[in-house]
Write an enzyme that holds these catalytic residues in place. Sequence first.
Site, short mmCIF file in Angstrom:
data_model
loop_
_atom_site.label_atom_id
_atom_site.label_comp_id
_atom_site.label_asym_id
_atom_site.label_seq_id
_atom_site.Cartn_x
_atom_site.Cartn_y
_atom_site.Cartn_z
N GLY A 1 13.57 19.65 7.68
CA GLY A 1 12.68 19.80 8.82
C GLY A 1 13.27 19.19 10.08
O GLY A 1 14.49 19.14 10.25
N GLU B 1 0.84 -1.20 0.00
CA GLU B 1 0.00 0.00 0.00
C GLU B 1 0.88 1.25 0.00
O GLU B 1 1.81 1.36 0.77
CB GLU B 1 -0.89 -0.02 1.25
CG GLU B 1 -1.86 1.12 1.34
CD GLU B 1 -2.64 1.32 0.03
OE1 GLU B 1 -3.36 0.42 -0.37
OE2 GLU B 1 -2.50 2.40 -0.59
N ARG C 1 2.84 8.14 16.03
CA ARG C 1 3.91 7.14 16.07
C ARG C 1 5.22 7.75 15.56
O ARG C 1 5.26 8.31 14.47
CB ARG C 1 3.50 5.91 15.24
CG ARG C 1 2.38 5.14 15.91
CD ARG C 1 1.92 3.94 15.10
NE ARG C 1 1.06 4.30 14.00
CZ ARG C 1 0.42 3.41 13.22
NH1 ARG C 1 0.58 2.13 13.44
NH2 ARG C 1 -0.34 3.82 12.22
N LYS D 1 2.95 14.46 11.11
CA LYS D 1 2.82 15.34 9.95
C LYS D 1 1.40 15.91 9.97
O LYS D 1 0.56 15.44 10.75
CB LYS D 1 3.12 14.61 8.64
CG LYS D 1 2.13 13.53 8.27
CD LYS D 1 2.44 13.03 6.87
CE LYS D 1 1.48 11.95 6.44
NZ LYS D 1 1.73 11.45 5.11
N CYS E 1 5.73 4.42 9.33
CA CYS E 1 6.31 3.68 8.21
C CYS E 1 7.80 3.90 7.99
O CYS E 1 8.58 2.96 8.06
CB CYS E 1 5.54 4.00 6.93
SG CYS E 1 3.87 3.34 6.98
P1 NAD Z 1 -2.56 -0.04 12.54
O1 NAD Z 1 -1.79 -0.32 13.76
O2 NAD Z 1 -3.24 1.29 12.37
O3 NAD Z 1 -3.68 -1.16 12.34
C1 NAD Z 1 -3.45 -2.53 12.48
C2 NAD Z 1 -4.75 -3.17 12.98
O4 NAD Z 1 -4.62 -4.59 12.96
C3 NAD Z 1 -5.09 -2.80 14.42
O5 NAD Z 1 -6.40 -2.26 14.46
C4 NAD Z 1 -5.03 -4.14 15.17
O6 NAD Z 1 -5.97 -4.24 16.23
C5 NAD Z 1 -5.33 -5.12 14.05
N1 NAD Z 1 -4.91 -6.50 14.31
C6 NAD Z 1 -3.73 -6.95 14.85
N2 NAD Z 1 -3.75 -8.29 14.89
C7 NAD Z 1 -4.91 -8.71 14.36
C8 NAD Z 1 -5.51 -9.99 14.14
N3 NAD Z 1 -4.87 -11.12 14.47
N4 NAD Z 1 -6.74 -10.04 13.58
C9 NAD Z 1 -7.40 -8.91 13.26
N5 NAD Z 1 -6.89 -7.68 13.45
C10 NAD Z 1 -5.66 -7.57 13.99
O7 NAD Z 1 -1.57 -0.29 11.33
P2 NAD Z 1 -1.52 0.46 9.92
O8 NAD Z 1 -0.87 1.80 10.09
O9 NAD Z 1 -2.83 0.34 9.26
O10 NAD Z 1 -0.46 -0.46 9.16
C11 NAD Z 1 -0.79 -1.78 8.74
C12 NAD Z 1 0.30 -2.25 7.78
O11 NAD Z 1 0.28 -1.43 6.60
C13 NAD Z 1 1.72 -2.14 8.32
O12 NAD Z 1 2.47 -3.21 7.82
C14 NAD Z 1 2.24 -0.84 7.75
O13 NAD Z 1 3.62 -0.82 7.62
C15 NAD Z 1 1.56 -0.83 6.40
N6 NAD Z 1 1.36 0.49 5.83
C16 NAD Z 1 0.94 1.53 6.62
C17 NAD Z 1 0.72 2.78 6.06
C18 NAD Z 1 0.31 3.94 6.91
O14 NAD Z 1 0.40 5.08 6.43
N7 NAD Z 1 -0.16 3.75 8.13
C19 NAD Z 1 0.93 2.99 4.68
C20 NAD Z 1 1.32 1.90 3.91
C21 NAD Z 1 1.53 0.66 4.48
#
Ligand code: NAD
Length: 437
Positions: A259, A154, A333, A326, A266
């Site tokens: 900055g 993503e 985080r 940001k 990430c």
């Molecule tokens: P997040 O912490 O916001 O959300 C993760 C969710 O997964 C939480 O709500 C948690 O309760 C849930 N979870 C954990 N274990 C679970 C299980 N066994 N069953 C069901 N739900 C479960 O994380 P995020 O920021 O959405 O990131 C998710 C992934 O996407 C990461 O690998 C991150 O690196 C990647 N990513 C994040 C972004 C971003 O901007 N946040 C962008 C691109 C990719």
Amino acid sequence: MKIAVVGTGYVGLVTGACLAEIGTDVTCIDIDEKKIENLKKGILPIYEPGLEAIVKRNFEKGRLHFSTSTKEGIKDADVAFIAVGTPPGEDGSADLQYVLSVAKEIGKHMNSYGVIVTKSTVPVGTSLKVMEAISAALLQRDLNLTFDVASNPEFLKEGAAVNDFLKPDRIVVGVSSDKAKAIMQKLYSPFVMNGHPIIFMDIPSAEMTKYAANAMLATKISFMNDIANLCEIIGADVNLVRKGIGSDPRIGNKFIYPGAGYGGSCFPKDVKALIRTAKTANYNMEVLQAVENVNDRQKEVLFTKIKQHFGTIDGLKIALWGLSFKPNTDDMREAPSLILISRLLASNARVCAYDPVAMEEARHTLGDSIDYVSTAMDALENADALVVITEWPEFRLPNFDIVKQKLKQAVIFDGRNIYNHHELKTMGFAYYGIGIK
Ligand code: NAD
């Protein structure tokens, strides 16, 4: 099409809501009961512009469902996304326990062919592990079901996530079968009617693409911060240097703003994880190691400037504009504000902060160690200095006469170079930017 999204955080919720928006039937699953209960009531766990409306609309139309049960959500799903966290383990590598436990759950409950898509950011080889975990669970059930795995990293940006998902620059999908490719092509074609590409590739390359993208962006930031620091020492203005180089199309004008260091969920973890992946493969990522070192140093820059200006910090009141890593997000985080606050508190300063949306989230980490106020101007009352650490739009053009009037000392530390230093100096402010003499 029936879709399951396991993990309903920043990525999972945006993915689920946007896929429901094109008419598919989506179930978002999370183990966090409170989160799911709230979502069913229309209460969102995160702030993301435009997300609330799209979630509510699709929930009301019956296309978007929320559940704590993987069993319920995965039933008959054509595509199941894994979108749980991959935080850094102790050695910096991505901790895959959540991804693999979801894979196991999927294997326990799937009952027809489906494509299991890893959307979490994961190192090369993870989709193979996901496949093995699903196969092992199916074997335990004595079920001979066929399935495919795919990797679909993503690229959404927090703060613009809905728009990024609905109108992506590109979609990257790693597949190993024509059937999975056709299903993913069908699912994503409504998002690329503008002609932007869906780039299909093998699974390891797709997994690597995400890390390479984030590593490149982090590199641009650290490079520019390094240039900024040198500009300051030798008497150049990085704002001008930035414009001078950004007009070269080979360089481009994005992501070259100096900055207070990069943060968020990430870049820091993905840079660490890639360094770790390379180490495991007996390769040294020298550029990325430097990127990380420069960033760690950059997060200290504002504190150093404050210390140099005041000599002693003990007893000062510092007004802080911005807390989130940001603008346009409440995500705290790895926010640079956390490092600055911890240094200020350790030096016995008081911090009075204002952030348009992240104060509630900040309280989870900072508690009552700092004061929170409800307007930017309130934070300035009797403060010895203003520090801008997140460039929220509402901070860009304040009434500086009022700012000066409210501050005890007319001192501004501009961690994002959003102000005109000549103007502020003329007005009698002591002004400190990043990379400006
Ligand atoms: P997040 O912490 O916001 O959300 C993760 C969710 O997964 C939480 O709500 C948690 O309760 C849930 N979870 C954990 N274990 C679970 C299980 N066994 N069953 C069901 N739900 C479960 O994380 P995020 O920021 O959405 O990131 C998710 C992934 O996407 C990461 O690998 C991150 O690196 C990647 N990513 C994040 C972004 C971003 O901007 N946040 C962008 C691109 C990719």
